[in-house]
Design a protein around this motif. Structure first.
Motif: not given
Length: 151
Positions: A30-38, A40-43, A48-53, A75-82
């Motif tokens: 989970a930490q590696n996933f949140r560190a690689t957010l960029a 243009g990605q849809e998260v 349960g809120m959907f959006g594009t970074i 949003w805080l980085r830790a709030a991004i689920a998937k």
């Protein structure tokens, strides 16, 4: 000390090790996933809120998400689920492609498309359980009510 007591302690220690190692592995992923957010990605967020970074602020650990065009929220980085997979576009089939399986007729166990709709038995499913009872239930209901009036 009894050998069975030592064996029980060893099994408990092994189980605790296995449980904690699996949890640590999930936390690392989970930490590696949140560190690689960029951008243009849809998260999807944890709520349960959907959006594009749109923007990533590494110093403050804040991610800006655009849910609808022009509507941005932080949003805080830790709030991004998937990460949400992009929808798969359906390809249109070409006409004359006879290699595909024949389509099954609805309500039939026979997938032969040569049968017409009139040949297929319609399956009737009641909306509630009242359609499943027979007329004998009215007599039973009367007998049950007779026994409740006495005290």
């Amino acid at each position: 000390m009894d050998i069975s007591f030592i064996l029980i302690l060893a099994l408990a220690a092994g189980a605790m090790f296995l449980m904690t190692s699996r949890t640590r592995k999930q936390q690392r992923e989970a930490q590696n996933f949140r560190a690689t957010l960029a951008p243009g990605q849809e998260v999807m967020t944890g709520s349960g809120m959907f959006g594009t970074i749109v923007d990533v602020d590494d110093e403050a650990d804040v991610i800006t998400i655009e849910s609808t065009p022009g509507n941005q929220s932080r949003w805080l980085r830790a709030a991004i689920a998937k990460l949400v997979d992009p929808p798969v576009e359906e390809t249109e089939e070409t006409e004359g492609d006879d290699s595909s399986e024949p389509a099954a007729v609805y309500g039939s166990a026979n997938p032969d498309p040569s049968t017409s709709k009139g040949d297929v038995d319609d399956l009737v499913v009641p909306d509630d359980l009242s359609g499943l009872t027979d007329d004998g239930s009215e007599k039973d209901r009367g007998r049950r009510d007779d026994g409740t009036d006495t005290k």
